[in-house]
Write a protein that holds these residues in place. Sequence first.
Motif, PDB file in Angstrom:
ATOM      1  N   LEU A  15      13.305   3.460  -2.012  1.00 14.55           N
ATOM      2  CA  LEU A  15      11.889   3.814  -2.048  1.00 14.55           C
ATOM      3  C   LEU A  15      11.572   4.722  -0.870  1.00 14.55           C
ATOM      4  CD1 LEU A  15      10.542   0.187  -2.570  1.00 14.55           C
ATOM      5  CD2 LEU A  15      10.449   2.022  -4.283  1.00 14.55           C
ATOM      6  N   PRO A  16      10.725   5.721  -1.061  1.00 17.50           N
ATOM      7  CA  PRO A  16      10.287   6.509   0.093  1.00 17.50           C
ATOM      8  C   PRO A  16       9.317   5.679   0.934  1.00 17.50           C
ATOM      9  CG  PRO A  16       9.145   7.231  -1.893  1.00 17.50           C
ATOM     10  CD  PRO A  16      10.155   6.190  -2.320  1.00 17.50           C
ATOM     11  N   LEU A  17       9.492   5.745   2.239  1.00 19.15           N
ATOM     12  CA  LEU A  17       8.681   4.951   3.161  1.00 19.15           C
ATOM     13  C   LEU A  17       8.051   5.853   4.212  1.00 19.15           C
ATOM     14  CD1 LEU A  17      11.287   2.120   3.915  1.00 19.15           C
ATOM     15  CD2 LEU A  17       9.560   2.155   2.095  1.00 19.15           C
ATOM     16  N   THR A  18       6.848   5.529   4.611  1.00 17.97           N
ATOM     17  CA  THR A  18       6.228   6.149   5.773  1.00 17.97           C
ATOM     18  C   THR A  18       6.005   5.040   6.786  1.00 17.97           C
ATOM     19  OG1 THR A  18       5.127   7.874   4.498  1.00 17.97           O
ATOM     20  CG2 THR A  18       4.218   7.382   6.666  1.00 17.97           C
ATOM     21  N   LEU A  19       6.715   5.142   7.897  1.00 16.20           N
ATOM     22  CA  LEU A  19       6.635   4.139   8.958  1.00 16.20           C
ATOM     23  C   LEU A  19       5.890   4.748  10.130  1.00 16.20           C
ATOM     24  CD1 LEU A  19      10.296   2.974   8.512  1.00 16.20           C
ATOM     25  CD2 LEU A  19       8.299   1.519   8.185  1.00 16.20           C
ATOM     26  N   ARG A  20       4.675   4.285  10.360  1.00 19.87           N
ATOM     27  CA  ARG A  20       3.846   4.826  11.438  1.00 19.87           C
ATOM     28  C   ARG A  20       3.916   3.905  12.653  1.00 19.87           C
ATOM     29  NH1 ARG A  20       0.531   5.676   6.759  1.00 19.87           N
ATOM     30  NH2 ARG A  20       0.487   7.887   6.257  1.00 19.87           N
ATOM     31  N   GLY A  21       4.275   4.489  13.784  1.00 19.41           N
ATOM     32  CA  GLY A  21       4.358   3.741  15.026  1.00 19.41           C
ATOM     33  C   GLY A  21       4.788   4.667  16.143  1.00 19.41           C
ATOM     34  N   THR A  22       5.075   4.087  17.294  1.00 20.84           N
ATOM     35  CA  THR A  22       5.554   4.885  18.428  1.00 20.84           C
ATOM     36  C   THR A  22       6.963   5.385  18.131  1.00 20.84           C
ATOM     37  OG1 THR A  22       6.596   3.031  19.569  1.00 20.84           O
ATOM     38  CG2 THR A  22       4.224   3.404  20.014  1.00 20.84           C
ATOM     39  N   ALA A  23       7.421   6.324  18.918  1.00 24.12           N
ATOM     40  CA  ALA A  23       8.783   6.841  18.743  1.00 24.12           C
ATOM     41  C   ALA A  23       9.795   5.701  18.874  1.00 24.12           C
ATOM     42  CB  ALA A  23       9.064   7.946  19.756  1.00 24.12           C
ATOM     43  N   PHE A  24       9.593   4.819  19.839  1.00 24.22           N
ATOM     44  CA  PHE A  24      10.515   3.688  20.023  1.00 24.22           C
ATOM     45  C   PHE A  24      10.488   2.765  18.811  1.00 24.22           C
ATOM     46  CE2 PHE A  24      11.334  -0.682  21.562  1.00 24.22           C
ATOM     47  CZ  PHE A  24      12.662  -0.520  21.938  1.00 24.22           C
ATOM     48  N   GLN A  25       9.300   2.427  18.319  1.00 23.22           N
ATOM     49  CA  GLN A  25       9.210   1.569  17.140  1.00 23.22           C
ATOM     50  C   GLN A  25       9.912   2.204  15.950  1.00 23.22           C
ATOM     51  OE1 GLN A  25       4.917   1.288  17.009  1.00 23.22           O
ATOM     52  NE2 GLN A  25       4.957  -0.845  17.727  1.00 23.22           N
TER      53      GLN A  25
ATOM     54  N   THR B 259       0.852  -1.174   0.000  1.00 24.67           N
ATOM     55  CA  THR B 259       0.000   0.000   0.000  1.00 24.67           C
ATOM     56  C   THR B 259       0.893   1.231   0.000  1.00 24.67           C
ATOM     57  OG1 THR B 259      -0.196   0.092   2.409  1.00 24.67           O
ATOM     58  CG2 THR B 259      -1.888  -1.156   1.222  1.00 24.67           C
ATOM     59  N   ALA B 260       0.349   2.307  -0.556  1.00 22.64           N
ATOM     60  CA  ALA B 260       1.100   3.560  -0.630  1.00 22.64           C
ATOM     61  C   ALA B 260       0.127   4.711  -0.735  1.00 22.64           C
ATOM     62  CB  ALA B 260       2.030   3.551  -1.839  1.00 22.64           C
ATOM     63  N   ASP B 261       0.627   5.873  -0.372  1.00 26.85           N
ATOM     64  CA  ASP B 261      -0.091   7.092  -0.710  1.00 26.85           C
ATOM     65  C   ASP B 261       0.671   7.720  -1.878  1.00 26.85           C
ATOM     66  OD1 ASP B 261       2.156   8.367   0.455  1.00 26.85           O
ATOM     67  OD2 ASP B 261       1.106   8.690   2.360  1.00 26.85           O
ATOM     68  N   ASP B 262       0.448   8.965  -2.161  1.00 24.14           N
ATOM     69  CA  ASP B 262       1.123   9.576  -3.304  1.00 24.14           C
ATOM     70  C   ASP B 262       2.601   9.844  -3.063  1.00 24.14           C
ATOM     71  OD1 ASP B 262      -1.166   9.585  -4.875  1.00 24.14           O
ATOM     72  OD2 ASP B 262      -1.784  11.573  -4.175  1.00 24.14           O
ATOM     73  N   GLU B 263       3.041   9.708  -1.797  1.00 29.58           N
ATOM     74  CA  GLU B 263       4.408  10.084  -1.459  1.00 29.58           C
ATOM     75  C   GLU B 263       5.286   8.937  -0.989  1.00 29.58           C
ATOM     76  OE1 GLU B 263       4.248  13.321   1.271  1.00 29.58           O
ATOM     77  OE2 GLU B 263       2.857  14.447   0.011  1.00 29.58           O
TER      78      GLU B 263
ATOM     79  N   PRO C  46     -10.544  -3.832  -4.911  1.00 25.00           N
ATOM     80  CA  PRO C  46      -9.936  -3.666  -6.232  1.00 25.00           C
ATOM     81  C   PRO C  46      -8.467  -3.253  -6.116  1.00 25.00           C
ATOM     82  CG  PRO C  46     -11.539  -1.919  -5.800  1.00 25.00           C
ATOM     83  CD  PRO C  46     -11.610  -2.879  -4.658  1.00 25.00           C
ATOM     84  N   ASP C  47      -7.645  -3.796  -7.013  1.00 28.74           N
ATOM     85  CA  ASP C  47      -6.245  -3.407  -7.061  1.00 28.74           C
ATOM     86  C   ASP C  47      -6.126  -2.004  -7.629  1.00 28.74           C
ATOM     87  OD1 ASP C  47      -5.449  -5.847  -6.104  1.00 28.74           O
ATOM     88  OD2 ASP C  47      -4.962  -6.686  -8.061  1.00 28.74           O
ATOM     89  N   GLY C  48      -5.159  -1.282  -7.144  1.00 33.29           N
ATOM     90  CA  GLY C  48      -4.852   0.038  -7.666  1.00 33.29           C
ATOM     91  C   GLY C  48      -3.356   0.146  -7.824  1.00 33.29           C
ATOM     92  N   SER C  49      -2.927   1.110  -8.577  1.00 33.82           N
ATOM     93  CA  SER C  49      -1.497   1.266  -8.774  1.00 33.82           C
ATOM     94  C   SER C  49      -1.169   2.735  -8.968  1.00 33.82           C
ATOM     95  CB  SER C  49      -1.030   0.453  -9.984  1.00 33.82           C
ATOM     96  OG  SER C  49       0.375   0.415 -10.018  1.00 33.82           O
ATOM     97  N   ASN C  50       0.073   3.042  -8.733  1.00 37.15           N
ATOM     98  CA  ASN C  50       0.632   4.345  -9.066  1.00 37.15           C
ATOM     99  C   ASN C  50       2.114   4.122  -9.363  1.00 37.15           C
ATOM    100  OD1 ASN C  50       2.078   4.318  -6.590  1.00 37.15           O
ATOM    101  ND2 ASN C  50       0.517   5.516  -5.534  1.00 37.15           N
ATOM    102  N   ALA C  51       2.807   5.143  -9.756  1.00 36.88           N
ATOM    103  CA  ALA C  51       4.214   5.002 -10.142  1.00 36.88           C
ATOM    104  C   ALA C  51       5.056   4.460  -8.990  1.00 36.88           C
ATOM    105  CB  ALA C  51       4.763   6.336 -10.635  1.00 36.88           C
ATOM    106  N   LEU C  52       4.750   4.856  -7.780  1.00 32.76           N
ATOM    107  CA  LEU C  52       5.502   4.399  -6.613  1.00 32.76           C
ATOM    108  C   LEU C  52       5.313   2.904  -6.367  1.00 32.76           C
ATOM    109  CD1 LEU C  52       7.327   5.158  -4.296  1.00 32.76           C
ATOM    110  CD2 LEU C  52       5.319   5.938  -3.046  1.00 32.76           C
ATOM    111  N   LEU C  53       4.084   2.437  -6.450  1.00 38.99           N
ATOM    112  CA  LEU C  53       3.833   1.005  -6.279  1.00 38.99           C
ATOM    113  C   LEU C  53       4.484   0.205  -7.406  1.00 38.99           C
ATOM    114  CD1 LEU C  53       0.124   1.070  -5.098  1.00 38.99           C
ATOM    115  CD2 LEU C  53       2.095   0.351  -3.745  1.00 38.99           C
ATOM    116  N   ASP C  54       4.429   0.725  -8.627  1.00 38.37           N
ATOM    117  CA  ASP C  54       5.070   0.042  -9.755  1.00 38.37           C
ATOM    118  C   ASP C  54       6.570  -0.078  -9.523  1.00 38.37           C
ATOM    119  OD1 ASP C  54       2.588  -0.143 -10.963  1.00 38.37           O
ATOM    120  OD2 ASP C  54       2.944   1.556 -12.320  1.00 38.37           O
ATOM    121  N   GLU C  55       7.188   0.984  -9.016  1.00 38.95           N
ATOM    122  CA  GLU C  55       8.634   0.945  -8.733  1.00 38.95           C
ATOM    123  C   GLU C  55       8.936  -0.037  -7.609  1.00 38.95           C
ATOM    124  OE1 GLU C  55      12.691   1.477  -8.901  1.00 38.95           O
ATOM    125  OE2 GLU C  55      11.142   1.940 -10.382  1.00 38.95           O
ATOM    126  N   ALA C  56       8.091  -0.092  -6.599  1.00 40.59           N
ATOM    127  CA  ALA C  56       8.292  -1.041  -5.507  1.00 40.59           C
ATOM    128  C   ALA C  56       8.220  -2.476  -6.018  1.00 40.59           C
ATOM    129  CB  ALA C  56       7.251  -0.815  -4.411  1.00 40.59           C
TER     130      ALA C  56
END
Length: 154
Positions: A61-71, A11-15, A34-44
């Motif tokens: 690849l740009p990543l967004t890692l959501r979690g606690t500060a420790f995680q 999964t990805a957002d636009d960034e 339904p499957d979706g795609s964007n340039a970022l997912l294609d590159e991944a």
Amino acid sequence: MNSPIGRLELTADDEAITSLSIERGFALPHDGLPDGSNALLDEAVTQLTEYFAGTRTTFDLPLTLRGTAFQREIWRQLQRVGWGEYVSYGELGLAAGRPGSGRAVGGAVGANPIPIIVGCHRVLASNLRITGYSAGNGVPTKVWLLDHESIGHL
């Protein structure tokens, strides 16, 4: 995408990439949608295909890692562990400034939302034993990834 360890779902957002799931019991979290795609997912998908072919040893690849500060700190440390390398839970805790926090480190490693790209499979006990793996089919998935990278383990 299909892979040697089962289907993968990204999964990805636009960034940035926001998650990677490995099939468990023939199911993925978003099966039926339904499957979706964007340039970022294609590159991944391209980079993961190269990884499984053995021709890519790093991900860009740009990543967004959501979690606690420790995680997030544990996941940042994991990103420093390269192809064919491993780290122990204790070493991760020490690097994150939390020596003696092996159980908390294990929890953070297991909560990694982007396995493979953030190489949580590269974490072993200090005696090189596999203590578990929460992605895909568990330990067999981790063994495959370790063997793919020629990382010795018990």
